[in-house]
Design a protein around this motif. Sequence first.
Motif, PDB file in Angstrom:
ATOM      1  N   PHE A 294      47.866  55.259  23.595  1.00  0.00           N
ATOM      2  CA  PHE A 294      48.248  54.024  23.992  1.00  0.00           C
ATOM      3  C   PHE A 294      48.026  53.803  25.511  1.00  0.00           C
ATOM      4  CE2 PHE A 294      51.993  56.522  23.764  1.00  0.00           C
ATOM      5  CZ  PHE A 294      52.723  56.260  24.868  1.00  0.00           C
ATOM      6  N   CYS A 295      48.035  54.665  26.429  1.00  0.00           N
ATOM      7  CA  CYS A 295      47.842  54.525  27.766  1.00  0.00           C
ATOM      8  C   CYS A 295      46.579  53.808  28.098  1.00  0.00           C
ATOM      9  CB  CYS A 295      48.122  55.794  28.317  1.00  0.00           C
ATOM     10  SG  CYS A 295      49.449  56.712  28.255  1.00  0.00           S
ATOM     11  N   ASP A 296      46.877  52.647  29.005  1.00  0.00           N
ATOM     12  CA  ASP A 296      45.743  51.986  29.557  1.00  0.00           C
ATOM     13  C   ASP A 296      44.937  52.377  30.658  1.00  0.00           C
ATOM     14  OD1 ASP A 296      45.775  49.731  27.397  1.00  0.00           O
ATOM     15  OD2 ASP A 296      47.593  49.491  28.148  1.00  0.00           O
ATOM     16  N   GLY A 297      45.920  53.060  31.575  1.00  0.00           N
ATOM     17  CA  GLY A 297      45.221  53.638  32.671  1.00  0.00           C
ATOM     18  C   GLY A 297      46.369  54.949  33.058  1.00  0.00           C
ATOM     19  N   ALA A 298      45.673  55.625  33.992  1.00  0.00           N
ATOM     20  CA  ALA A 298      46.226  56.747  34.543  1.00  0.00           C
ATOM     21  C   ALA A 298      46.605  56.608  35.981  1.00  0.00           C
ATOM     22  CB  ALA A 298      45.677  58.053  34.015  1.00  0.00           C
ATOM     23  N   LEU A 299      47.969  56.892  36.562  1.00  0.00           N
ATOM     24  CA  LEU A 299      48.088  56.742  38.146  1.00  0.00           C
ATOM     25  C   LEU A 299      48.258  58.234  38.386  1.00  0.00           C
ATOM     26  CD1 LEU A 299      50.966  54.879  39.773  1.00  0.00           C
ATOM     27  CD2 LEU A 299      50.664  57.368  40.332  1.00  0.00           C
ATOM     28  N   LEU A 300      47.177  58.658  39.504  1.00  0.00           N
ATOM     29  CA  LEU A 300      47.139  60.026  39.931  1.00  0.00           C
ATOM     30  C   LEU A 300      47.890  59.996  41.377  1.00  0.00           C
ATOM     31  CD1 LEU A 300      43.317  60.731  39.282  1.00  0.00           C
ATOM     32  CD2 LEU A 300      45.401  61.065  37.801  1.00  0.00           C
ATOM     33  N   LEU A 301      48.975  60.811  41.230  1.00  0.00           N
ATOM     34  CA  LEU A 301      49.905  60.931  42.337  1.00  0.00           C
ATOM     35  C   LEU A 301      49.966  62.362  42.838  1.00  0.00           C
ATOM     36  CD1 LEU A 301      52.011  60.017  44.136  1.00  0.00           C
ATOM     37  CD2 LEU A 301      53.764  60.330  42.283  1.00  0.00           C
TER      38      LEU A 301
ATOM     39  N   LYS B 146      41.208  53.241  31.507  1.00  0.00           N
ATOM     40  CA  LYS B 146      40.882  54.368  30.490  1.00  0.00           C
ATOM     41  C   LYS B 146      39.683  54.331  30.268  1.00  0.00           C
ATOM     42  CE  LYS B 146      43.034  54.204  26.293  1.00  0.00           C
ATOM     43  NZ  LYS B 146      43.575  53.618  25.273  1.00  0.00           N
ATOM     44  N   SER B 147      38.785  53.212  30.590  1.00  0.00           N
ATOM     45  CA  SER B 147      37.309  53.588  30.430  1.00  0.00           C
ATOM     46  C   SER B 147      36.416  54.388  31.545  1.00  0.00           C
ATOM     47  CB  SER B 147      36.528  52.021  30.422  1.00  0.00           C
ATOM     48  OG  SER B 147      36.798  51.370  31.659  1.00  0.00           O
ATOM     49  N   LEU B 148      37.425  54.600  32.573  1.00  0.00           N
ATOM     50  CA  LEU B 148      36.905  55.182  33.695  1.00  0.00           C
ATOM     51  C   LEU B 148      37.450  56.878  33.932  1.00  0.00           C
ATOM     52  CD1 LEU B 148      36.817  52.623  36.378  1.00  0.00           C
ATOM     53  CD2 LEU B 148      34.962  53.464  35.249  1.00  0.00           C
ATOM     54  N   PHE B 149      38.209  57.267  32.627  1.00  0.00           N
ATOM     55  CA  PHE B 149      38.844  58.399  32.904  1.00  0.00           C
ATOM     56  C   PHE B 149      37.976  59.734  33.209  1.00  0.00           C
ATOM     57  CE2 PHE B 149      42.942  57.425  30.115  1.00  0.00           C
ATOM     58  CZ  PHE B 149      43.414  56.835  31.163  1.00  0.00           C
ATOM     59  N   SER B 150      36.836  59.479  32.447  1.00  0.00           N
ATOM     60  CA  SER B 150      35.899  60.775  33.009  1.00  0.00           C
ATOM     61  C   SER B 150      35.507  60.803  34.309  1.00  0.00           C
ATOM     62  CB  SER B 150      34.479  60.630  32.016  1.00  0.00           C
ATOM     63  OG  SER B 150      33.877  59.448  32.391  1.00  0.00           O
ATOM     64  N   GLN B 151      35.679  59.942  35.312  1.00  0.00           N
ATOM     65  CA  GLN B 151      35.216  59.796  36.656  1.00  0.00           C
ATOM     66  C   GLN B 151      36.534  59.974  37.431  1.00  0.00           C
ATOM     67  OE1 GLN B 151      32.253  56.745  37.434  1.00  0.00           O
ATOM     68  NE2 GLN B 151      32.314  56.286  35.348  1.00  0.00           N
TER      69      GLN B 151
ATOM     70  N   ILE C 245      44.992  54.603  40.348  1.00  0.00           N
ATOM     71  CA  ILE C 245      45.043  53.963  39.047  1.00  0.00           C
ATOM     72  C   ILE C 245      43.769  54.002  38.765  1.00  0.00           C
ATOM     73  CG2 ILE C 245      45.817  52.672  37.162  1.00  0.00           C
ATOM     74  CD1 ILE C 245      48.433  51.980  38.728  1.00  0.00           C
ATOM     75  N   TRP C 246      43.223  54.611  37.634  1.00  0.00           N
ATOM     76  CA  TRP C 246      42.086  54.515  36.729  1.00  0.00           C
ATOM     77  C   TRP C 246      42.020  54.034  35.215  1.00  0.00           C
ATOM     78  CZ3 TRP C 246      37.481  56.266  39.079  1.00  0.00           C
ATOM     79  CH2 TRP C 246      37.550  56.961  40.272  1.00  0.00           C
TER      80      TRP C 246
ATOM     81  N   SER D 241      43.677  43.573  30.367  1.00  0.00           N
ATOM     82  CA  SER D 241      42.784  42.942  29.689  1.00  0.00           C
ATOM     83  C   SER D 241      41.517  43.104  30.451  1.00  0.00           C
ATOM     84  CB  SER D 241      43.140  41.537  29.935  1.00  0.00           C
ATOM     85  OG  SER D 241      43.130  40.994  31.093  1.00  0.00           O
ATOM     86  N   GLU D 242      41.163  43.763  31.486  1.00  0.00           N
ATOM     87  CA  GLU D 242      40.000  44.078  31.946  1.00  0.00           C
ATOM     88  C   GLU D 242      39.671  45.680  31.856  1.00  0.00           C
ATOM     89  OE1 GLU D 242      40.100  43.003  36.320  1.00  0.00           O
ATOM     90  OE2 GLU D 242      41.146  41.238  35.784  1.00  0.00           O
ATOM     91  N   GLU D 243      38.328  45.893  31.260  1.00  0.00           N
ATOM     92  CA  GLU D 243      38.072  47.088  30.924  1.00  0.00           C
ATOM     93  C   GLU D 243      37.937  48.199  31.942  1.00  0.00           C
ATOM     94  OE1 GLU D 243      34.355  49.391  28.559  1.00  0.00           O
ATOM     95  OE2 GLU D 243      34.173  47.176  28.901  1.00  0.00           O
ATOM     96  N   LYS D 244      37.268  47.808  32.954  1.00  0.00           N
ATOM     97  CA  LYS D 244      37.053  48.706  34.186  1.00  0.00           C
ATOM     98  C   LYS D 244      37.933  48.251  35.541  1.00  0.00           C
ATOM     99  CE  LYS D 244      32.456  50.431  33.485  1.00  0.00           C
ATOM    100  NZ  LYS D 244      30.847  50.540  34.143  1.00  0.00           N
ATOM    101  N   GLN D 245      38.645  49.155  35.858  1.00  0.00           N
ATOM    102  CA  GLN D 245      39.451  49.047  37.082  1.00  0.00           C
ATOM    103  C   GLN D 245      39.675  50.249  37.872  1.00  0.00           C
ATOM    104  OE1 GLN D 245      42.768  45.982  36.332  1.00  0.00           O
ATOM    105  NE2 GLN D 245      42.401  46.637  34.391  1.00  0.00           N
ATOM    106  N   LEU D 246      39.769  50.140  39.189  1.00  0.00           N
ATOM    107  CA  LEU D 246      40.179  51.010  39.980  1.00  0.00           C
ATOM    108  C   LEU D 246      41.043  50.590  40.857  1.00  0.00           C
ATOM    109  CD1 LEU D 246      40.078  54.133  41.442  1.00  0.00           C
ATOM    110  CD2 LEU D 246      38.005  53.433  42.621  1.00  0.00           C
ATOM    111  N   CYS D 247      42.517  51.216  40.842  1.00  0.00           N
ATOM    112  CA  CYS D 247      43.325  50.382  41.799  1.00  0.00           C
ATOM    113  C   CYS D 247      43.829  51.525  42.762  1.00  0.00           C
ATOM    114  CB  CYS D 247      44.611  50.111  40.978  1.00  0.00           C
ATOM    115  SG  CYS D 247      44.236  48.832  39.608  1.00  0.00           S
TER     116      CYS D 247
END
Length: 545
Positions: free
Chosen positions: A442-449, A493-498, A490-491, A471-477
């Motif tokens: 259910f996680c849409d993104g991961a914050l790396l701290l 989900k679609s970018l988790f491998s990177q 923040i990455w 609502s946006e598939e690819k994001q890097l914050c």
Amino acid sequence: MQYQEVQVSKAAGWRIFEEIRLPGGSLPSGHKLEESDIIALKQAGITHVFAALFDDKDIDAATALAILAGKICGANLAYSLNGSGNCKIVAAADGCFVASEERVAKFNRLSPLMLINTIPPYTIVKKGDVVAWLELTVPGLPQAQADDFLLRLSGNVELLAVQDLLPLKVGIVYSKFYNSVEETKHFTSVIRRLLDNFKAFNLDFSHEYNSLHNVEDLTDSIDRALRDDNDVVFVLGGMPNRHPQDIIPSALRHLVDDIANLNLPQAGVSDLILAQKKNKKIISLPFHYDEAETEIIDRLVKETLLCEKLSAFDLTHLHNKQLKPEMKLTEDEKQNLIISKNSRRKGKKGNIAAIVLAAGIGSRAGRNKLMVEMENGKPLFMKAVEAALKSDASPVYVITGYNADAMEDYLDEVDVNVIYNPSFRSGIKTSIALGIKALPSFCDGALLLPADMPNITAADLNKLIGTFDASEEKQLCLMLKNGIKHNPVIWSKSLFSQADVVAENADIRPVFLEHVDYTKTCELKDAGHLLDVNYPSDVDIILKN
């Protein structure tokens, strides 16, 4: 709030801890004594009571219990307060009760003033069954203490839930050693016990596969079962597993993503193996499953069937005094029933998990920088952990490695997911990969701290989270200060491998250039909040401030 023994003559306005029986009736637990109560107590010969005196910032037990219950109750649960410092949690739908024994044990270590007991996890329950009993041993709490409890419980998904039992397609692989009538009878006996023990779990045993008991043939058979339409694959061995390099574990290593465990600390049936391949589970039952006491085995198998992602840190141990199943609410308790709300966010904001990276050695700082003691007596890395806990990120994962034991002494005080990285010397990307792999779907993104950022605040993290649009598939914050990119990141989900963190020399070279089309930034006014501790001078600056 004051807790003490009080002379009855001076006890007006104090709240008693326990029910006091009097000739004309009784005073309930938590009752605020009035002048008429004082007279009745004196007439009964009672001269002293143990009681609590509230001030303006204190809350009563019912309010505190409602706050706590609302935090720990997940899907398909409701709770009822009985007015005496107790709260019963009940199933609001039929299903399977799920709870982590490790987390229940951690909850019970948070404070001697509160505790929770549950029925055995993975028990099948009906709507209205009591699944847990939450108790506060005092008539009330300071608001600050209740807030502290909430903070400690904020790093994870809800503690308790009732899960729907979805149908699972099951394949069975028979690894035959003798290929004899006696061996077939043994396999039949194991299957019969399995069917009896899991008849309520909606398992569809629809495929069977035969294999010789050697690595090559068994690998092929398990692979075929995984490629077929099976959610779960049970492996029945023609011989027990006696070594990590034995036939079945060796075959599994050719195929699976994770072997969560290779044995069970139970004499006679130690050869239980649990593994995962993508979203499919592989369970190698002990050879003597049909003859043994299977309570612990079945608990672990049920957990494997119901959990989304299986890893060694998922496996639980018995840590709480368990209630008897099929308890019901009284009629009065039913009148006070409150349906729990699942806290998972929906819509554009989405669910952002936090991964605090605390596994590194940090040798350039001249000492173990993450364990440097701060002004509150806690180590430096806990500043980042607490910022994540106070933020909108959930759940929170902390990746440990170097000095893990010392760190986990502090992490035991908060309800976060702790993952040890045995490959921490290989660099931060191994920790990122472990954290990403553990995130629920259910996680849409991961914050790396990075944990060496002691000045970062929950407000800073929330500002970064606010730039994310589910609502946006690819994001890097990214954080930005004076045009320079900074952690945290923040990455989607679609970018988790990177996923990666911002390099330390980001000010002199482009960072994440390939992601520029969908990079979002958030400007932070106070650059001091983005300080990461790398050198001895950085540690000294932190300590002086």
